[in-house]
Design a protein around this motif. Structure first.
Motif, PDB file in Angstrom:
ATOM      1  N   LEU A  61      12.136  65.570 -31.190  1.00  0.00           N
ATOM      2  CA  LEU A  61      11.100  64.653 -30.712  1.00  0.00           C
ATOM      3  C   LEU A  61      10.072  65.390 -29.873  1.00  0.00           C
ATOM      4  N   VAL A  62      10.521  66.306 -29.022  1.00  0.00           N
ATOM      5  CA  VAL A  62       9.585  67.088 -28.213  1.00  0.00           C
ATOM      6  C   VAL A  62       8.628  67.862 -29.111  1.00  0.00           C
ATOM      7  N   ALA A 258       6.952  65.369 -21.058  1.00  0.00           N
ATOM      8  CA  ALA A 258       6.616  66.759 -20.738  1.00  0.00           C
ATOM      9  C   ALA A 258       6.227  67.498 -22.014  1.00  0.00           C
ATOM     10  N   GLY A 259       6.947  67.227 -23.115  1.00  0.00           N
ATOM     11  CA  GLY A 259       6.565  67.807 -24.394  1.00  0.00           C
ATOM     12  C   GLY A 259       5.187  67.352 -24.832  1.00  0.00           C
ATOM     13  N   LEU A 260       4.879  66.083 -24.604  1.00  0.00           N
ATOM     14  CA  LEU A 260       3.544  65.564 -24.913  1.00  0.00           C
ATOM     15  C   LEU A 260       2.484  66.288 -24.090  1.00  0.00           C
ATOM     16  N   GLN A 261       2.778  66.530 -22.808  1.00  0.00           N
ATOM     17  CA  GLN A 261       1.833  67.246 -21.954  1.00  0.00           C
ATOM     18  C   GLN A 261       1.642  68.687 -22.426  1.00  0.00           C
ATOM     19  N   ALA A 262       2.697  69.320 -22.913  1.00  0.00           N
ATOM     20  CA  ALA A 262       2.573  70.681 -23.441  1.00  0.00           C
ATOM     21  C   ALA A 262       1.580  70.706 -24.596  1.00  0.00           C
ATOM     22  N   GLY A 263       1.649  69.692 -25.454  1.00  0.00           N
ATOM     23  CA  GLY A 263       0.709  69.615 -26.562  1.00  0.00           C
ATOM     24  C   GLY A 263      -0.715  69.353 -26.099  1.00  0.00           C
ATOM     25  N   VAL A 264      -0.873  68.451 -25.126  1.00  0.00           N
ATOM     26  CA  VAL A 264      -2.204  68.165 -24.584  1.00  0.00           C
ATOM     27  C   VAL A 264      -2.832  69.442 -24.012  1.00  0.00           C
ATOM     28  N   TRP A 332       8.140  68.244 -13.323  1.00  0.00           N
ATOM     29  CA  TRP A 332       7.327  68.853 -12.266  1.00  0.00           C
ATOM     30  C   TRP A 332       6.286  69.796 -12.870  1.00  0.00           C
ATOM     31  N   TRP A 333       6.704  70.624 -13.802  1.00  0.00           N
ATOM     32  CA  TRP A 333       5.749  71.529 -14.446  1.00  0.00           C
ATOM     33  C   TRP A 333       4.688  70.739 -15.213  1.00  0.00           C
ATOM     34  N   ALA A 334       5.099  69.675 -15.888  1.00  0.00           N
ATOM     35  CA  ALA A 334       4.135  68.865 -16.642  1.00  0.00           C
ATOM     36  C   ALA A 334       3.084  68.267 -15.724  1.00  0.00           C
ATOM     37  N   GLN A 369      -3.479  61.525 -16.828  1.00  0.00           N
ATOM     38  CA  GLN A 369      -2.582  60.383 -16.941  1.00  0.00           C
ATOM     39  C   GLN A 369      -1.130  60.839 -16.918  1.00  0.00           C
ATOM     40  N   LEU A 370      -0.834  61.894 -17.668  1.00  0.00           N
ATOM     41  CA  LEU A 370       0.532  62.418 -17.716  1.00  0.00           C
ATOM     42  C   LEU A 370       0.943  63.057 -16.399  1.00  0.00           C
ATOM     43  N   ASP A 371      -0.016  63.504 -15.621  1.00  0.00           N
ATOM     44  CA  ASP A 371       0.263  64.097 -14.310  1.00  0.00           C
ATOM     45  C   ASP A 371       1.043  63.132 -13.427  1.00  0.00           C
ATOM     46  N   ALA A 372       0.672  61.872 -13.473  1.00  0.00           N
ATOM     47  CA  ALA A 372       1.310  60.879 -12.599  1.00  0.00           C
ATOM     48  C   ALA A 372       2.300  59.989 -13.338  1.00  0.00           C
ATOM     49  N   HIS A 373       2.402  60.120 -14.654  1.00  0.00           N
ATOM     50  CA  HIS A 373       3.276  59.237 -15.418  1.00  0.00           C
ATOM     51  C   HIS A 373       4.743  59.579 -15.135  1.00  0.00           C
ATOM     52  N   LEU A 374       5.542  58.553 -14.838  1.00  0.00           N
ATOM     53  CA  LEU A 374       6.972  58.685 -14.519  1.00  0.00           C
ATOM     54  C   LEU A 374       7.224  59.479 -13.242  1.00  0.00           C
ATOM     55  N   GLY A 375       6.210  59.555 -12.387  1.00  0.00           N
ATOM     56  CA  GLY A 375       6.369  60.246 -11.108  1.00  0.00           C
ATOM     57  C   GLY A 375       5.485  61.472 -11.013  1.00  0.00           C
TER      58      GLY A 375
END
Length: 405
Positions: A61-62, A258-264, A332-334, A369-375
């Protein structure tokens, strides 16, 4: 550790990359506005990519959502897979799996998630939920929403059910979000086991939306366990199971996003590289400037850090190893590295990066958006520190725990 994708994972990633690349074009994204690209979603489901997630695991999925992030495809892929397919497959009862999974696999049902728990939802003794969640990504497209109440119990709620209201809200990224308002809404406990509410009708499961009562506690046979032998009440054991399920679902969602953020980030950096290689200043490409090279190199290293931590956490989950700490590390890295990368991508475009209609700006919005998503970064860092300082066992697969016992 070996993150080498399997043959099945590689094939699924290649197929996803082709579909996202061919259909999630700049022109289609502009036409979609803040909504979902329904044709792209249908194509992904028809190709069997949603159903494949159960077979290729979280690492698979990642890999898929990484391809989604490269082109910022506006579909609820990560959301429906994490809060629907994987959550029900891992924590649902046999009856819930049989009833809910088929429609989640073919995309006729879409799941959203009202996580993490912020204390805004309360459940009464009859399984009816009240309260609100300020925004839930992809809720406008969802037929099911996984809700965490104040006690971190997970409930499945139908978005078209009585007592459920959704109010569209606009977020930084165009994630088809909405505010969730529950007023005595009927919830179905994920995992069933003694859920006081009623069973919700699934696609094709009940005629005319009829609901059936879930068996009560006393109607379920309970096998002897150490908890019972020590005289601890069933409710305490159930509470521990609820907390464990909540932690697992939240950890899995953090890994996937986090995988989504890696792609972004990879997509933003690719746009920046293409721009600086073709844009010239004083007769030389911008990419030959030392400052540009260093900024791009830092962004590349940040992107790889997000990717490798997401891969590790997903791999550990798939192999039955503890992964909660690794999920928080990836989150955290994401958050921290992700916002650095999308800022760098926009900065390297110069004045062009300030154009709201340029593709790189879309990556910037998704990254923030992903920076703050889920914390946000500081929040997950505090949670990680508390976890490391405690003696609490990290999240691991149920099969591994039972084998260890």
């Amino acid at each position: 550790m070996d993150f080498t994708p399997t043959e099945e994972q590689t094939a699924a990633q290649g197929l996803a990359a082709r579909i996202f690349r061919d259909l999630s074009t700049h022109e289609r994204l502009v036409a979609a506005g803040t909504g979902t690209d329904t044709e792209l979603w249908k194509e992904l489901c028809a190709a069997g990519l949603t159903a494949a997630v159960e077979e290729i695991g979280l690492l698979g999925l990642v890999l898929l959502v990484e391809e989604q992030g490269r082109v910022t495809a506006q579909v609820p892929f990560a959301s429906s897979c994490v809060y629907g397919l994987l959550a029900v497959a891992e924590h649902g009862t046999d009856e819930q799996r049989e009833r809910l999974l088929p429609a989640l696999r073919d995309g006729t049902e879409v799941a959203a998630g009202a996580l993490p728990a912020r204390g805004g939802i309360r459940a009464d003794g009859e399984g009816r939920l009240s309260g609100s969640v300020p925004y839930v990504p992809w809720l406008r497209d969802a037929s099911l929403v996984l809700v965490a109440d104040a006690e971190r119990r997970l409930w499945i709620v139908r978005t078209d059910g009585p007592g459920v209201a959704t109010e569209p809200v606009e977020t930084t990224a165009p994630w088809s979000a909405a505010r969730l308002v529950l007023d005595g809404a009927l919830g179905e406990r994920l995992g069933g086991a003694g859920a006081p509410g009623e069973r919700l009708g699934g696609a094709g499961a009940h005629e005319e939306g009829r609901v059936e009562a879930t068996p009560a506690y006393e109607e379920r046979r309970v096998e002897a366990t150490p908890a019972y032998e020590e005289g601890r009440p069933y409710e305490d054991r159930r509470a521990r199971e609820d907390a464990r399920a909540y932690e697992r679902v939240l950890a899995v969602s953090r890994i996937a996003f986090a995988g989504l953020q890696a792609g972004v980030c990879a997509g933003s950096l690719a746009l920046a590289v293409a721009h600086t290689n073709t844009r010239e200043q004083f007769g030389r490409p911008l990419s030959t400037k030392q400052a540009v090279l260093m900024r791009a190199a830092d962004a590349h290293m940040d992107t790889e850090a997000i990717r490798v931590t997401a891969y590790e956490a997903a791999w550990r989950r798939d192999t039955g190893l503890p992964y909660r700490r690794q999920a928080l590390t990836a989150a955290w890295w994401a958050s921290e590295a992700g916002k650095r990368v999308v800022h760098a991508g926009q900065h390297l475009h110069g004045g062009t990066g300030a154009d709201l209609d340029h593709p790189v700006h879309r990556h910037f919005l998704w990254g923030r958006q992903l920076d703050a998503h889920l914390g946000c970064g500081s929040e997950v860092l505090q949670e990680l520190g508390e976890l490391l300082a405690s003696a609490e066992e990290p999240v691991r697969e149920a099969a591994t725990e039972e084998g260890a016992e």
